[in-house]
Design a protein around this motif. Structure first.
Motif, PDB file in Angstrom:
ATOM      1  N   GLU A  54       8.293   3.542   3.478  1.00 13.70           N
ATOM      2  CA  GLU A  54       7.999   2.207   2.960  1.00 13.70           C
ATOM      3  C   GLU A  54       7.539   1.264   4.077  1.00 13.70           C
ATOM      4  O   GLU A  54       8.134   0.209   4.305  1.00 13.70           O
ATOM      5  N   PRO A  55       6.472   1.616   4.773  1.00 13.69           N
ATOM      6  CA  PRO A  55       6.059   0.805   5.920  1.00 13.69           C
ATOM      7  C   PRO A  55       5.383  -0.506   5.550  1.00 13.69           C
ATOM      8  O   PRO A  55       5.129  -1.331   6.427  1.00 13.69           O
ATOM      9  N   THR A  56       5.066  -0.710   4.270  1.00 11.59           N
ATOM     10  CA  THR A  56       4.333  -1.916   3.882  1.00 11.59           C
ATOM     11  C   THR A  56       5.128  -2.820   2.957  1.00 11.59           C
ATOM     12  O   THR A  56       4.610  -3.837   2.503  1.00 11.59           O
ATOM     13  N   THR A  57       6.379  -2.490   2.673  1.00 10.54           N
ATOM     14  CA  THR A  57       7.134  -3.232   1.662  1.00 10.54           C
ATOM     15  C   THR A  57       7.360  -4.683   2.075  1.00 10.54           C
ATOM     16  O   THR A  57       7.272  -5.591   1.251  1.00 10.54           O
ATOM     17  N   ALA A  58       7.662  -4.918   3.331  1.00 13.23           N
ATOM     18  CA  ALA A  58       8.003  -6.271   3.773  1.00 13.23           C
ATOM     19  C   ALA A  58       6.788  -7.089   4.199  1.00 13.23           C
ATOM     20  O   ALA A  58       6.945  -8.186   4.744  1.00 13.23           O
ATOM     21  N   LEU A  59       5.580  -6.610   3.941  1.00  7.03           N
ATOM     22  CA  LEU A  59       4.374  -7.268   4.407  1.00  7.03           C
ATOM     23  C   LEU A  59       3.599  -7.866   3.239  1.00  7.03           C
ATOM     24  O   LEU A  59       3.708  -7.405   2.095  1.00  7.03           O
ATOM     25  N   ASP A  60       2.814  -8.900   3.532  1.00  6.74           N
ATOM     26  CA  ASP A  60       1.980  -9.473   2.474  1.00  6.74           C
ATOM     27  C   ASP A  60       0.814  -8.538   2.178  1.00  6.74           C
ATOM     28  O   ASP A  60       0.568  -7.553   2.890  1.00  6.74           O
ATOM     29  N   VAL A  61       0.064  -8.845   1.117  1.00  7.13           N
ATOM     30  CA  VAL A  61      -0.965  -7.928   0.626  1.00  7.13           C
ATOM     31  C   VAL A  61      -2.057  -7.702   1.657  1.00  7.13           C
ATOM     32  O   VAL A  61      -2.545  -6.581   1.837  1.00  7.13           O
ATOM     33  N   THR A  62      -2.458  -8.763   2.368  1.00  7.33           N
ATOM     34  CA  THR A  62      -3.535  -8.624   3.351  1.00  7.33           C
ATOM     35  C   THR A  62      -3.116  -7.695   4.492  1.00  7.33           C
ATOM     36  O   THR A  62      -3.846  -6.764   4.862  1.00  7.33           O
ATOM     37  N   VAL A  63      -1.937  -7.934   5.041  1.00  9.45           N
ATOM     38  CA  VAL A  63      -1.453  -7.085   6.129  1.00  9.45           C
ATOM     39  C   VAL A  63      -1.181  -5.671   5.609  1.00  9.45           C
ATOM     40  O   VAL A  63      -1.397  -4.683   6.321  1.00  9.45           O
ATOM     41  N   GLN A  64      -0.714  -5.572   4.372  1.00 14.38           N
ATOM     42  CA  GLN A  64      -0.474  -4.258   3.786  1.00 14.38           C
ATOM     43  C   GLN A  64      -1.748  -3.418   3.765  1.00 14.38           C
ATOM     44  O   GLN A  64      -1.723  -2.232   4.115  1.00 14.38           O
ATOM     45  N   ARG A  65      -2.843  -4.021   3.404  1.00 15.44           N
ATOM     46  CA  ARG A  65      -4.110  -3.283   3.376  1.00 15.44           C
ATOM     47  C   ARG A  65      -4.524  -2.868   4.780  1.00 15.44           C
ATOM     48  O   ARG A  65      -5.029  -1.753   4.982  1.00 15.44           O
ATOM     49  N   GLN A  66      -4.307  -3.729   5.753  1.00 13.62           N
ATOM     50  CA  GLN A  66      -4.657  -3.378   7.121  1.00 13.62           C
ATOM     51  C   GLN A  66      -3.808  -2.206   7.622  1.00 13.62           C
ATOM     52  O   GLN A  66      -4.327  -1.298   8.291  1.00 13.62           O
ATOM     53  N   ILE A  67      -2.534  -2.203   7.272  1.00  9.42           N
ATOM     54  CA  ILE A  67      -1.652  -1.113   7.701  1.00  9.42           C
ATOM     55  C   ILE A  67      -2.091   0.197   7.060  1.00  9.42           C
ATOM     56  O   ILE A  67      -2.115   1.258   7.712  1.00  9.42           O
ATOM     57  N   MET A  68      -2.469   0.163   5.790  1.00 10.90           N
ATOM     58  CA  MET A  68      -2.917   1.384   5.123  1.00 10.90           C
ATOM     59  C   MET A  68      -4.216   1.891   5.750  1.00 10.90           C
ATOM     60  O   MET A  68      -4.416   3.108   5.888  1.00 10.90           O
ATOM     61  N   ASP A  69      -5.107   0.980   6.121  1.00 10.36           N
ATOM     62  CA  ASP A  69      -6.332   1.400   6.805  1.00 10.36           C
ATOM     63  C   ASP A  69      -6.009   2.071   8.143  1.00 10.36           C
ATOM     64  O   ASP A  69      -6.652   3.061   8.527  1.00 10.36           O
ATOM     65  N   LEU A  70      -5.009   1.557   8.838  1.00  8.16           N
ATOM     66  CA  LEU A  70      -4.610   2.162  10.106  1.00  8.16           C
ATOM     67  C   LEU A  70      -4.059   3.573   9.898  1.00  8.16           C
ATOM     68  O   LEU A  70      -4.375   4.494  10.648  1.00  8.16           O
ATOM     69  N   LEU A  71      -3.241   3.750   8.863  1.00  9.71           N
ATOM     70  CA  LEU A  71      -2.696   5.073   8.588  1.00  9.71           C
ATOM     71  C   LEU A  71      -3.795   6.064   8.221  1.00  9.71           C
ATOM     72  O   LEU A  71      -3.767   7.229   8.637  1.00  9.71           O
ATOM     73  N   ARG A  72      -4.758   5.597   7.453  1.00 14.97           N
ATOM     74  CA  ARG A  72      -5.889   6.484   7.106  1.00 14.97           C
ATOM     75  C   ARG A  72      -6.668   6.874   8.364  1.00 14.97           C
ATOM     76  O   ARG A  72      -7.100   8.025   8.516  1.00 14.97           O
ATOM     77  N   ARG A  73      -6.846   5.916   9.274  1.00 17.52           N
ATOM     78  CA  ARG A  73      -7.588   6.210  10.496  1.00 17.52           C
ATOM     79  C   ARG A  73      -6.840   7.227  11.363  1.00 17.52           C
ATOM     80  O   ARG A  73      -7.437   8.171  11.895  1.00 17.52           O
ATOM     81  N   VAL A  74      -5.532   7.042  11.490  1.00 17.58           N
ATOM     82  CA  VAL A  74      -4.729   7.998  12.252  1.00 17.58           C
ATOM     83  C   VAL A  74      -4.799   9.375  11.616  1.00 17.58           C
ATOM     84  O   VAL A  74      -4.911  10.404  12.299  1.00 17.58           O
ATOM     85  N   ARG A  75      -4.735   9.403  10.313  1.00 14.99           N
ATOM     86  CA  ARG A  75      -4.775  10.677   9.596  1.00 14.99           C
ATOM     87  C   ARG A  75      -6.086  11.413   9.835  1.00 14.99           C
ATOM     88  O   ARG A  75      -6.095  12.621  10.115  1.00 14.99           O
ATOM     89  N   HIS A  76      -7.189  10.718   9.733  1.00 15.07           N
ATOM     90  CA  HIS A  76      -8.495  11.386   9.877  1.00 15.07           C
ATOM     91  C   HIS A  76      -8.815  11.694  11.342  1.00 15.07           C
ATOM     92  O   HIS A  76      -9.372  12.761  11.639  1.00 15.07           O
ATOM     93  N   ASP A  77      -8.461  10.813  12.256  1.00 13.30           N
ATOM     94  CA  ASP A  77      -8.805  11.027  13.657  1.00 13.30           C
ATOM     95  C   ASP A  77      -7.988  12.162  14.286  1.00 13.30           C
ATOM     96  O   ASP A  77      -8.511  12.941  15.080  1.00 13.30           O
TER      97      ASP A  77
END
Length: 619
Positions: free
Chosen positions: A462-485
Motif C-alpha cells: 500500500e505505498p500510495t494510500t497516504a498520498l493525494d491523487v497527484t502524488v499517487q500517480r507519480q509514485i505509480m509511474d515510478l514503479l512502472r519505470r523501475v519495473r521496465h528498466d
C-alpha cells in the motif's frame, strides 16, 4: 535437556535432605592424627586443619548452601515484585516516585550493595541472606514494573478502577495473575545467581561463620593450599557451578514449557516447512510459494491469518494483491520477506526465491539473498526510516554492507537513484533527515532505497494510500519505470481496486487468509468469477451510478481468524452458496487460460459496460 535438568535437581534435593544425616557426624568429627592430609582412599578430598573429612563436609554443606540462596531469592523477589507491581495501581505521582526509587536503586551495582549490607547487618549467614535480598530486589522491581505497565493500560483494569476495587484487590486479582509466568521464570533463574553471590560473600568472610560452613567457606579454606592440594578448593567450586547450572537449566526448561503452551498443538498446524520436490522450478519465476500458512499464538488462542496461499511472480511482472482488511495480505508479504513478528511461524509446501529452495539454504544465506534480491516499500515511509539518521546514510547502508561498495561510490549511486525518482540530485537532500521531507518525498526516497540494490522483487505494501491523487500517480509511474528498466517483479498490495486493475498484469484476490481468485487485471471488472471478487468490485464507487442509491457493501463479517471451520471461508456471506460449500473447502483450480478460481460454482462472466449500456438502451 529436560531429563538432565531433572537429574541434576534431583541429586541436589537428595543431597540437601540426606547430606547432613548421612555425612554430618563425620563432617564434624575432628581427627588430630589426620590434619591437612591430601586425598586418600579414606578421605577422597583430604582433611582440613582439624582433621575433618572434606568430602563429608562438602556433601553435608549442600543444605546450608542451597537454603540461604533460595531464601534470599524469595525475599528479594517478594520485595521487588511488590514494589514494581505497586506502580500499576497507585496514582500518577506515587507511581512516578516509585519509578524514581527503582531507578535509584538500580544505579548501584548489586554485588556492592550486597557487600555493604552484609557488613552492615553483621557477618553471618542471616545477614548475608538479608543483604542479598536487598541487592536483588531492584532487579525484580524493574522487571515487574515493565510487565505491570502493560496491564495498567488495559480496558479491564480501567473497568476495575471504575468499579471501585481497592488497590490490594487490583494487585492480587488483575495485575499479578497476568504477569506471574515471567516472574516465576525470573525467580528460578535468579536462584542460581543468588547461590553464586552468597558463596562469594562466604568466601570473603561476610557469610557463613565457623563452626557453620557452606560451599563458599569451604572454597575459601581450601584456597590456602591450592598449589599443593588443589582438590579441597576445586571441589566446592564445582559444587557451586553444578547447582547454579541446575537452576539456570530449570529456568530454561520452564520457559520452553511456557512457549510450547502458547503454540498450537502438533495436530493443529502442518509440520514446519515440508519441502516438495514434485514441481520443478521455473526459470522465469522470481518467487514461487505454495501452501503458505502463518500461525500467531496469542493469549486468547492461535490466530491463523494466512491459511494456504499459493502465488508465483515472473520477472518484470506486476501482480496486485487485493482484499478486505484482515484478509492476510500484509502478513503474506512479511512471511515471504522473513519479517514476521516475534512468535509468528510460517510453514509452506514450496518456497523458492530466485530459483533456489529456501529449505536448502542456511539462515545466513537466506538473509543475504533476501537483502540483495528483495526490497519492501511500506505504506508509511515515515515509520520505515530511522528519524535520527540522514537520508544518505540510510540509502547507502545496504550497498556498503552487502556489496562492499566504497562510500564515495555508494553516494554517487544514491544520487543517481534520487534523480531517477525525480528528486533533486543534490547532496543537500542526502544530508536531510526523514522528518524534513514531505510525505511524497519520503515515498520517493523509499522507492529509491528499494532500487539501490537492483532487486529482483519489490513488495509494495500500500505505498500510495497516504498520498493525494497527484502524488499517487507519480509514485505509480515510478514503479512502472523501475519495473521496465530493471525487469523487477512487483507484488503490489492495495485496497484500491481501480488502481490495481489499471497498473497490474494480474490480480490475486485474497479472502480469509487464502487466494480465492487469480485472474488477468483487464478482466477484473467484468471477468471475475468468484462471488467475493464480484462483490468486491461492485462495492467500488462508480461516478456513473445513481446518486440516490446507497453504496454497495458486502454483508456479513470476515471469518474468525481464531477458528478453523470447514468449508469455503466465504460461504456465510455468499448469496450463491451450495450445501457443499459449508463442509468442503474449494481449491484454487484453473478455470480458463490464466484464470484460477477457488469456488464450487463459479459465476458466469459479467457483460461488459458497453454491452450492458446497449441492452439497457434497447429495453
Amino acid at each position: 535437556m529436560g531429563v538432565i535438568t531433572l537429574v541434576m535437581l534431583g541429586s541436589l534435593a537428595v543431597l540437601a535432605v540426606a547430606g547432613a544425616v548421612l555425612w554430618g557426624p563425620q563432617a564434624d568429627r575432628p581427627d588430630p592424627s589426620a590434619v591437612l592430609r591430601g586425598p586418600t582412599t579414606g578421605h577422597l578430598l583430604g582433611t582440613d586443619h582439624l582433621g575433618r573429612d572434606l568430602f563429608a563436609r562438602l556433601l553435608a554443606a549442600t543444605w546450608p548452601s542451597l537454603l540461604p540462596a533460595l531464601a534470599a531469592t524469595l525475599l528479594g523477589a517478594a520485595a521487588g515484585i511488590t514494589l514494581g507491581a505497586l506502580t500499576a495501581v497507585v496514582g500518577g505521582r506515587a507511581a512516578r516516585l516509585l519509578g524514581a526509587l527503582i531507578n535509584l536503586l538500580l544505579a548501584f551495582p548489586a554485588l556492592l550493595v550486597a557487600m555493604f549490607f552484609a557488613a552492615l547487618f553483621g557477618a553471618g549467614a542471616g545477614g548475608a541472606v538479608f543483604a542479598l535480598a536487598v541487592a536483588c530486589a531492584p532487579g525484580f522491581a524493574r522487571i515487574t514494573q515493565t510487565l505491570a505497565a502493560q496491564v495498567a493500560g488495559t480496558d479491564f483494569m480501567a473497568a476495575a478502577r471504575v468499579l471501585g476495587l481497592r488497590r490490594h484487590r487490583l494487585l492480587l486479582r488483575h495485575v499479578l495473575p497476568h504477569i506471574a509466568e515471567p516472574l516465576v521464570l525470573s525467580t528460578t533463574v535468579a536462584a542460581g545467581s543468588a547461590l553464586v553471590a552468597l558463596s562469594g560473600l562466604s568466601f570473603l568472610g561476610l557469610g557463613a561463620q565457623p563452626p557453620s560452613y557452606d560451599w563458599g567457606l569451604l572454597l575459601s579454606q581450601g584456597l590456602d593450599r591450592i598449589y599443593t592440594e588443589p582438590l579441597p578448593a576445586v571441589a566446592p567450586g564445582i559444587a557451586i557451578v553444578y547447582a547454579a547450572v541446575a537452576f539456570q537449566l530449570l529456568g530454561e526448561m520452564l520457559a520452553g514449557a511456557a512457549a510450547r503452551q502458547a503454540r498450537p498443538h502438533a495436530g493443529e498446524e502442518p509440520a514446519a516447512h515440508p519441502a516438495r520436490t514434485g514441481r520443478p522450478a521455473s526459470v522465469d519465476h522470481v518467487l514461487e510459494v505454495e501452501d503458505l500458512r502463518v500461525v500467531l499464538p496469542t493469549a486468547d488462542g492461535v490466530v491463523r491469518p494466512v491459511r494456504g496461499v499459493t502465488l508465483a511472480l515472473r520477472r518484470g511482472e506486476m501482480v496486485g494483491l487485493v482484499g478486505e482488511s484482515g484478509s492476510g495480505k500484509s502478513l503474506t508479504a512479511l512471511a515471504i520477506a522473513d519479517l514476521l513478528p516475534d512468535g509468528a511461524r510460517a510453514t509452506w509446501g514450496t518456497h523458492r526465491f530466485l530459483g533456489s529452495d529456501v529449505e536448502s539454504s542456511t539462515r545466513e544465506e537466506r538473509r543475504r539473498q533476501l537483502a540483495t534480491g528483495m526490497a519492501l516499500i511500506f505504506q508509511n515511509p515515515a515509520s520505515a526510516f530511522n528519524p535520527s539518521l540522514r537520508i544518505g546514510t540510510q540509502l547507502t547502508e545496504a550497498v556498503r554492507t552487502h556489496r562492499g561498495t566504497p562510500r564515495a561510490e555508494a553516494v554517487e549511486q544514491a544520487l543517481a537513484q534520487l534523480q531517477r525518482v525525480a528528486l533533486p540530485a543534490g547532496r543537500r537532500l542526502l544530508r536531510s533527515r526523514p522528518f524534513q521531507l514531505s510525505g511524497g518525498q519520503r515515498q520517493r526516497v523509499a522507492i529509491a532505497s528499494a532500487s539501490m540494490m537492483r532487486p529482483d522483487l519489490i513488495v509494495a505494501d500500500e505505498p500510495t494510500t497516504a498520498l493525494d491523487v497527484t502524488v499517487q500517480r507519480q509514485i505509480m509511474d515510478l514503479l512502472r519505470r523501475v519495473r521496465h528498466d530493471d525487469a523487477t517483479a512487483i507484488l503490489f498490495i492495495s485496497h484500491d481496486i481501480a488502481l490495481v486493475a489499471d497498473a497490474c498484469d494480474r490480480v490475486l484476490v485474497m479472502y480469509g487468509g487464502t487466494i480465492v481468485e487469480n485472474l488477468p487485471a483487464q478482466e477484473l471488472a467484468a471477468g471475475a468469477r468468484h462471488p467475493y471478487t464480484r462483490m468486491l468490485v461492485s462495492s467500488v464507487p462508480d461516478l456513473t451510478g445513481e446518486r440516490d442509491r446507497p453504496l454497495r457493501t458486502i454483508e456479513g463479517e470476515p471469518p474468525d481468524p481464531y477458528g478453523a471451520a470447514p468449508g469455503c471461508p466465504f460461504h456465510d456471506r455468499c448469496p450463491h452458496r451450495l450445501d457443499r460449500c459449508a463442509v468442503e473447502s474449494p481449491v484454487l483450480s484453473p478455470l480458463v487460460s490464466e484464470h484460477e478460481v477457488a469456488c464450487w460454482q463459479p459465476l458466469p462472466a459479467a457483460p461488459s459496460r458497453g454491452r450492458r449500456a446497449t441492452e439497457e438502451a434497447q429495453k
